[in-house]
Each structure stands twice: as structure tokens, then as C-alpha cells.
Design a protein around this motif. Sequence first.
Motif, PDB file in Angstrom:
ATOM      1  N   GLY A  16       0.819  -1.213   0.000  1.00 19.75           N
ATOM      2  CA  GLY A  16       0.000   0.000   0.000  1.00 19.75           C
ATOM      3  C   GLY A  16       0.849   1.258   0.000  1.00 19.75           C
ATOM      4  O   GLY A  16       0.564   2.214  -0.718  1.00 19.75           O
ATOM      5  N   VAL A  20       0.777   4.061  -2.967  1.00 21.60           N
ATOM      6  CA  VAL A  20       0.481   5.474  -2.678  1.00 21.60           C
ATOM      7  C   VAL A  20       1.639   6.355  -3.114  1.00 21.60           C
ATOM      8  O   VAL A  20       1.443   7.412  -3.733  1.00 21.60           O
ATOM      9  N   VAL A  38      -5.323  11.767  -0.977  1.00 20.63           N
ATOM     10  CA  VAL A  38      -5.050  10.342  -0.816  1.00 20.63           C
ATOM     11  C   VAL A  38      -6.189   9.745   0.001  1.00 20.63           C
ATOM     12  O   VAL A  38      -6.558  10.287   1.051  1.00 20.63           O
ATOM     13  N   VAL A  40      -7.675   5.985   1.569  1.00 21.01           N
ATOM     14  CA  VAL A  40      -7.505   4.561   1.847  1.00 21.01           C
ATOM     15  C   VAL A  40      -8.815   4.098   2.455  1.00 21.01           C
ATOM     16  O   VAL A  40      -9.274   4.660   3.455  1.00 21.01           O
ATOM     17  N   VAL A  50      -6.534   1.848  -2.195  1.00 23.61           N
ATOM     18  CA  VAL A  50      -5.769   3.076  -2.045  1.00 23.61           C
ATOM     19  C   VAL A  50      -5.966   3.877  -3.321  1.00 23.61           C
ATOM     20  O   VAL A  50      -5.973   3.313  -4.424  1.00 23.61           O
ATOM     21  N   TRP A  97      -6.794   4.463  -8.669  1.00 20.24           N
ATOM     22  CA  TRP A  97      -6.945   3.608  -7.520  1.00 20.24           C
ATOM     23  C   TRP A  97      -6.316   2.225  -7.767  1.00 20.24           C
ATOM     24  O   TRP A  97      -6.116   1.833  -8.907  1.00 20.24           O
TER      25      TRP A  97
END
Length: 104
Positions: A16, A20, A38, A40, A50, A97
Amino acid sequence: MRPCQRSWHEELAEDGALIVSELVANAVRHARRESIRVVVERTAVRTVRVAVADLSQARPEVREAGDGDEDGRGLFLVAAPAADWGTDERRWGKIVWADLEGRG
């Protein structure tokens, strides 16, 4: 003493963070706007999405980087650990995403 087992969401943390990082770098480099977001979120029992939203409507493009290229591999790095990834267009820009699925 039993060895410490990591939970499914802890197993996703490293992938993750990589995703990101790549999506934010792409937004900063290519969108060239003042704002990104951002997000999550847990979308299923063992799935985390994410996402990075920016104000540019230019869709990211997967391209093949040459051996000597210093960049151009970001979306490959996103796709490798992701169960799925994509781009959602919005009136104000886009959201890129990636979904990560836990196995534990």
C-alpha cells in the motif's frame, strides 16, 4: 512461545505504501495542480483500496521504460501487487486507484 503472526491488513501495508508513493509521485509530476487527495478505504472483508485524486483530467498511461530510463515504471509498480487498478474520471479531474487483497 508462538511466533507473532501478522494480520491481513498489516501484510498489505508495504504494498500500500509503495502504491500510494507511486500514485502521488505521478499526480505531482503530471497533474501539476495545487491539490491532491489520498484515500484509503476498506471496500470488502479483506480488500483495501488506495487512491489518489487530482484535478487533472489526463488519464495515466502505462508505458514501457527502456533499460536506461530513470522513470516510466510507476504504473507497473502499482499493478504488480494490486488485485486490480484503474482510473475513474470525474467532472473535476480523476481518481487513480488500486485494490489490495489480504490473504490471511
